[in-house]
Write a protein that holds these residues in place. Structure first.
Motif, PDB file in Angstrom:
ATOM      1  N   CYS A   1       0.798  -0.743   0.243  1.00 15.53           N
ATOM      2  CA  CYS A   1       0.403  -0.116  -0.344  1.00 15.53           C
ATOM      3  C   CYS A   1       0.466   1.142   0.119  1.00 15.53           C
ATOM      4  CB  CYS A   1      -0.793   0.332   1.111  1.00 15.53           C
ATOM      5  SG  CYS A   1      -1.689   1.043   1.710  1.00 15.53           S
ATOM      6  N   VAL A   2       0.587   1.809  -1.226  1.00 13.00           N
ATOM      7  CA  VAL A   2       1.491   3.192  -1.257  1.00 13.00           C
ATOM      8  C   VAL A   2       0.924   4.343  -0.650  1.00 13.00           C
ATOM      9  CG1 VAL A   2       2.902   4.281  -2.685  1.00 13.00           C
ATOM     10  CG2 VAL A   2       2.884   2.284  -3.126  1.00 13.00           C
ATOM     11  N   ALA A   3       1.283   5.586   0.044  1.00 17.47           N
ATOM     12  CA  ALA A   3       0.686   6.298   0.680  1.00 17.47           C
ATOM     13  C   ALA A   3       1.316   7.862   0.152  1.00 17.47           C
ATOM     14  CB  ALA A   3       0.799   6.068   2.445  1.00 17.47           C
ATOM     15  N   SER A   4       0.218   8.337   0.030  1.00 18.60           N
ATOM     16  CA  SER A   4       1.085   9.913  -0.421  1.00 18.60           C
ATOM     17  C   SER A   4       0.062  10.858   0.332  1.00 18.60           C
ATOM     18  CB  SER A   4       0.927   9.858  -2.208  1.00 18.60           C
ATOM     19  OG  SER A   4      -0.757   9.756  -2.003  1.00 18.60           O
ATOM     20  N   ASN A  36      -0.664  13.943   2.826  1.00 18.14           N
ATOM     21  CA  ASN A  36      -0.671  14.691   4.854  1.00 18.14           C
ATOM     22  C   ASN A  36       0.451  13.432   5.117  1.00 18.14           C
ATOM     23  OD1 ASN A  36      -0.507  15.814   7.199  1.00 18.14           O
ATOM     24  ND2 ASN A  36      -1.832  17.362   6.692  1.00 18.14           N
ATOM     25  N   ASP A  37       1.513  13.456   5.973  1.00 18.95           N
ATOM     26  CA  ASP A  37       2.275  12.101   6.467  1.00 18.95           C
ATOM     27  C   ASP A  37       1.737  12.419   8.010  1.00 18.95           C
ATOM     28  OD1 ASP A  37       5.106  12.570   5.854  1.00 18.95           O
ATOM     29  OD2 ASP A  37       3.706  11.470   4.128  1.00 18.95           O
ATOM     30  N   TYR A  38       0.709  13.194   8.898  1.00 11.88           N
ATOM     31  CA  TYR A  38       0.208  13.422   9.744  1.00 11.88           C
ATOM     32  C   TYR A  38      -0.863  13.108   9.447  1.00 11.88           C
ATOM     33  CZ  TYR A  38      -2.981  15.370  13.888  1.00 11.88           C
ATOM     34  OH  TYR A  38      -3.319  14.879  14.704  1.00 11.88           O
ATOM     35  N   ARG A  39      -1.687  12.227   9.250  1.00  8.77           N
ATOM     36  CA  ARG A  39      -2.773  11.467   9.005  1.00  8.77           C
ATOM     37  C   ARG A  39      -1.912   9.978   8.374  1.00  8.77           C
ATOM     38  NH1 ARG A  39      -6.625  14.698  10.006  1.00  8.77           N
ATOM     39  NH2 ARG A  39      -7.712  13.017   9.779  1.00  8.77           N
ATOM     40  N   THR A  40      -1.046   9.490   8.430  1.00 12.33           N
ATOM     41  CA  THR A  40      -0.460   8.799   8.553  1.00 12.33           C
ATOM     42  C   THR A  40       0.011   7.506   9.926  1.00 12.33           C
ATOM     43  OG1 THR A  40       1.347   9.292   7.205  1.00 12.33           O
ATOM     44  CG2 THR A  40      -0.976   8.769   6.086  1.00 12.33           C
ATOM     45  N   LEU A  41      -0.366   7.932  11.039  1.00 10.77           N
ATOM     46  CA  LEU A  41       0.333   7.932  12.053  1.00 10.77           C
ATOM     47  C   LEU A  41       0.240   6.696  12.526  1.00 10.77           C
ATOM     48  CD1 LEU A  41       0.471  11.111  14.415  1.00 10.77           C
ATOM     49  CD2 LEU A  41       2.511  10.155  13.112  1.00 10.77           C
ATOM     50  N   GLY A  54       6.226   1.929  14.946  1.00  7.64           N
ATOM     51  CA  GLY A  54       6.959   1.049  14.764  1.00  7.64           C
ATOM     52  C   GLY A  54       6.059  -0.337  15.004  1.00  7.64           C
ATOM     53  N   SER A  55       4.735  -0.020  16.007  1.00  8.57           N
ATOM     54  CA  SER A  55       4.365  -0.461  17.631  1.00  8.57           C
ATOM     55  C   SER A  55       3.418  -1.821  16.537  1.00  8.57           C
ATOM     56  CB  SER A  55       3.834   0.186  18.350  1.00  8.57           C
ATOM     57  OG  SER A  55       2.848  -0.863  19.499  1.00  8.57           O
ATOM     58  N   ASP A 112       7.629   0.312   5.171  1.00 11.47           N
ATOM     59  CA  ASP A 112       8.857   1.016   4.620  1.00 11.47           C
ATOM     60  C   ASP A 112       8.430   2.511   4.835  1.00 11.47           C
ATOM     61  OD1 ASP A 112      10.822   1.982   3.688  1.00 11.47           O
ATOM     62  OD2 ASP A 112      11.570   0.871   2.390  1.00 11.47           O
ATOM     63  N   ASN A 113       9.156   3.185   6.228  1.00 13.68           N
ATOM     64  CA  ASN A 113       8.827   4.649   6.189  1.00 13.68           C
ATOM     65  C   ASN A 113       9.625   6.039   4.575  1.00 13.68           C
ATOM     66  OD1 ASN A 113       7.428   4.734   8.542  1.00 13.68           O
ATOM     67  ND2 ASN A 113       8.881   4.591   9.413  1.00 13.68           N
ATOM     68  N   ALA A 114      10.607   5.082   4.108  1.00 12.80           N
ATOM     69  CA  ALA A 114      11.351   5.600   2.984  1.00 12.80           C
ATOM     70  C   ALA A 114      10.695   5.497   2.521  1.00 12.80           C
ATOM     71  CB  ALA A 114      12.661   5.289   3.246  1.00 12.80           C
ATOM     72  N   LYS A 115       9.717   4.574   1.762  1.00 12.99           N
ATOM     73  CA  LYS A 115       9.284   4.764   0.496  1.00 12.99           C
ATOM     74  C   LYS A 115       7.447   4.682   1.017  1.00 12.99           C
ATOM     75  CE  LYS A 115      11.827   0.921  -1.045  1.00 12.99           C
ATOM     76  NZ  LYS A 115      12.090  -0.713  -1.805  1.00 12.99           N
TER      77      LYS A 115
END
Length: 123
Positions: free
Chosen positions: A22-25, A27-32, A55-56, A72-75
């Motif tokens: 699943c690739v996310a794009s 607002n990073d805040y809303r993918t905590l 990572g929990s 994978d946070n980088a991706k």
């Protein structure tokens, strides 16, 4: 806004494996908090696994020991490795994200959803 795009579904025989992505794009805040859900025909959508940004991990009892969630946070990509698949795992699988740093496997924690990817396991 967050966009979630799943891939990796397919048809396998019982005992086989699949890896969903699943690739996310957006607002990073809303993918905590990010998670995988599934919905079989005629059944409620159920939480399968979720992971916090740090990572929990929480995994549903029904898939414990067979499914692994990772990120994978980088991706900006969420994964679900599914091993030892059973016919009862057959469902549409959805990726979801939410803004809370404390979340479970209930749908109410998530406010963005992907379009789903179908997993079919034959006996």
């Amino acid at each position: 806004q967050v966009q979630l795009v799943e891939s990796g579904g397919g048809s396998v025989q019982a005992g086989g494996s699949l890896r969903l992505s699943c690739v996310a794009s957006g607002n990073d805040y809303r993918t905590l908090c990010m998670g995988w859900f599934r919905q079989a025909p005629g059944k409620e959508r159920e939480g399968v696994a979720r992971i916090f940004s740090r990572g929990s991990i929480l995994v549903a009892d029904s898939v414990q020991g067979r499914f692994t969630i990772s990120k994978d946070n980088a991706k900006n990509t969420l994964y679900l490795q599914m091993n030892s698949l059973k016919p009862e795992d057959t469902a549409m699988y959805y990726c979801a994200s939410g803004p809370s740093a404390v979340c479970g496997l209930q749908r109410t924690y998530y406010d963005y959803w992907g379009q789903g990817t179908q997993v079919t396991v034959s006996s």
